[in-house]
Design a protein around this motif. Structure first.
Motif, PDB file in Angstrom:
ATOM      1  N   GLY A 281     -40.350 -85.794  57.493  1.00  0.00           N
ATOM      2  CA  GLY A 281     -41.701 -85.689  58.019  1.00  0.00           C
ATOM      3  C   GLY A 281     -42.703 -85.240  56.971  1.00  0.00           C
TER       4      GLY A 281
ATOM      5  N   ASP B  35     -44.470 -82.677  61.343  1.00  0.00           N
ATOM      6  CA  ASP B  35     -43.650 -82.767  62.554  1.00  0.00           C
ATOM      7  C   ASP B  35     -43.988 -84.022  63.358  1.00  0.00           C
ATOM      8  N   LEU B  36     -45.287 -84.328  63.457  1.00  0.00           N
ATOM      9  CA  LEU B  36     -45.697 -85.508  64.219  1.00  0.00           C
ATOM     10  C   LEU B  36     -45.214 -86.789  63.545  1.00  0.00           C
TER      11      LEU B  36
ATOM     12  N   GLN C 271     -41.523 -87.074  64.321  1.00  0.00           N
ATOM     13  CA  GLN C 271     -41.322 -87.489  65.712  1.00  0.00           C
ATOM     14  C   GLN C 271     -41.657 -88.965  65.889  1.00  0.00           C
TER      15      GLN C 271
ATOM     16  N   ASP D 133     -38.899 -91.126  64.550  1.00  0.00           N
ATOM     17  CA  ASP D 133     -37.718 -91.129  65.416  1.00  0.00           C
ATOM     18  C   ASP D 133     -37.951 -91.923  66.698  1.00  0.00           C
ATOM     19  N   GLN D 134     -39.205 -91.884  67.217  1.00  0.00           N
ATOM     20  CA  GLN D 134     -39.499 -92.495  68.512  1.00  0.00           C
ATOM     21  C   GLN D 134     -39.941 -93.947  68.401  1.00  0.00           C
TER      22      GLN D 134
ATOM     23  N   THR E  20     -42.862 -94.856  67.104  1.00  0.00           N
ATOM     24  CA  THR E  20     -44.322 -94.910  67.181  1.00  0.00           C
ATOM     25  C   THR E  20     -44.886 -95.373  65.845  1.00  0.00           C
TER      26      THR E  20
ATOM     27  N   ASN F  25     -47.246 -83.287  75.948  1.00  0.00           N
ATOM     28  CA  ASN F  25     -45.815 -83.367  75.657  1.00  0.00           C
ATOM     29  C   ASN F  25     -45.068 -82.099  76.064  1.00  0.00           C
TER      30      ASN F  25
ATOM     31  N   LYS G  30     -38.742 -83.940  77.778  1.00  0.00           N
ATOM     32  CA  LYS G  30     -38.783 -84.449  76.398  1.00  0.00           C
ATOM     33  C   LYS G  30     -38.284 -85.889  76.302  1.00  0.00           C
ATOM     34  N   THR G  31     -37.154 -86.180  76.932  1.00  0.00           N
ATOM     35  CA  THR G  31     -36.580 -87.518  76.823  1.00  0.00           C
ATOM     36  C   THR G  31     -37.506 -88.554  77.433  1.00  0.00           C
TER      37      THR G  31
ATOM     38  N   HIS H 243     -40.593 -89.053  75.233  1.00  0.00           N
ATOM     39  CA  HIS H 243     -40.308 -89.810  74.021  1.00  0.00           C
ATOM     40  C   HIS H 243     -40.150 -91.296  74.321  1.00  0.00           C
TER      41      HIS H 243
ATOM     42  N   GLN I 269     -43.612 -92.719  75.078  1.00  0.00           N
ATOM     43  CA  GLN I 269     -44.446 -92.820  73.883  1.00  0.00           C
ATOM     44  C   GLN I 269     -43.982 -93.964  72.994  1.00  0.00           C
TER      45      GLN I 269
END
Length: 297
Positions: free
Chosen positions: A49, A94-95, A98, A101-102, A104, A198, A203-204, A207, A210
């Motif tokens: 990140g 961090d964003l 994330q 991983d997602q 986005t 969020n 969380k799941t 994610h 998103q």
């Protein structure tokens, strides 16, 4: 504030770019670096990140640029992201992680980062264009509002109850979601909403939602605000500080005297009190100038 060199981040970015070069040939031009980084996330190699944050905001560098804390004359030409605080940079790292991983599209984070940088750079000096001092050349009063979709999303965010506990600075959110300040914003408000809410979601589920919604980037473009113009002439006094012509804002000569200027579509006002001494020092003219400043404020 001086931020120490991060050799891990540097090697992380260089290593990933090296792997891409081996598999795809010559790296793209500098203008396509964002595309290069974006294209690596579906493969086996991932960038941290922090590495993503540095690469996408500051370029392929061996050092993290120091945080710029003051808007001096010399610093006014700096890229707004240089004004991001260390807390901002950690949060954005961090964003980016994330988002990677997602699934986005990282450009949503890029846009948010640049809006946040502009807030850090100009936030304390920006003028709100909806305070009643903006007119067109025909002296019709003008106000600015978001598109209907953005206005509805902004209202939901502000009324969500999650602003104060979001990872995003509440001051930034109130600024970003006020059309008088951020009519030219780049950040996607629905993406902002997903970040703000969020913490209150599973969380799941959050994610998955998103990833599906923001996997394809849609630019805000140039049509993300509406200028409303009064039908009748409402300004009878001297020249206004700011005027609008065909959706483009200009600072008048009067506005320049009052310390207003344009910085990348943002109307910014300098600390104006020293302007008083530049006027003829007769009591009548001095009081008249002070009175005009009070009206503007």
């Amino acid at each position: 504030m001086k931020v120490e060199k991060s050799t891990n981040v540097s090697s992380d970015v260089k290593s990933t770019l090296g792997n891409v070069a081996k598999t795809t040939g010559s790296p793209p031009a500098v203008a396509s670096r964002a595309t290069l980084a974006q294209s690596t996330f579906s493969g086996q190699t991932k960038i941290s990140g922090q590495g993503l944050m540095i690469f996408r905001l500051f370029g392929n560098t061996n050092t993290i640029p120091p945080v710029q804390t003051q808007l001096t004359k010399e610093a006014s030409g700096m890229n707004a992201v240089n004004f991001l605080t260390q807390g901002d940079r950690n949060m954005l790292s961090d964003l980016y992680a994330q988002a990677q991983d997602q699934g986005t599209d990282l450009r949503y984070v890029d846009d948010l980062a640049r809006d946040l940088g502009k807030y850090r750079k100009f936030g304390s000096e920006s003028g709100n264009l909806n305070t009643g001092n903006t007119y067109d050349k025909a002296r019709h009063k003008q106000t600015i509002e978001f598109t209907q979709k953005d206005a509805a999303t902004a209202l939901r965010i502000l009324n969500s109850g999650n602003v104060s506990r979001s990872v995003l600075d509440p001051g930034f959110l109130k600024y970003e979601l006020d059309s008088g300040y951020s009519f030219s914003h780049k950040a996607n408000f629905e993406y902002l909403e997903s970040i703000v809410n969020n913490s209150g979601q599973n969380k799941t589920t959050a994610h998955q939602s998103q990833a599906a919604k923001f996997s394809t980037y849609v630019s805000q473009g140039q049509n993300n605000f509406i200028v409303n113009t009064a039908s009748e002439v409402t300004f009878k006094a001297d020249e206004p500080d700011v005027i609008n012509k065909d959706g483009v804002f200009y600072v008048t000569e009067t506005g320049k005297k009052h310390g207003f200027r344009l910085e990348d579509k943002d109307v910014v006002q300098d600390n104006g009190f020293p302007l008083i001494v530049s006027q003829p020092k007769t009591l009548t003219r001095l009081l008249d100038h002070v009175f005009k400043i009070l009206i503007i404020l």
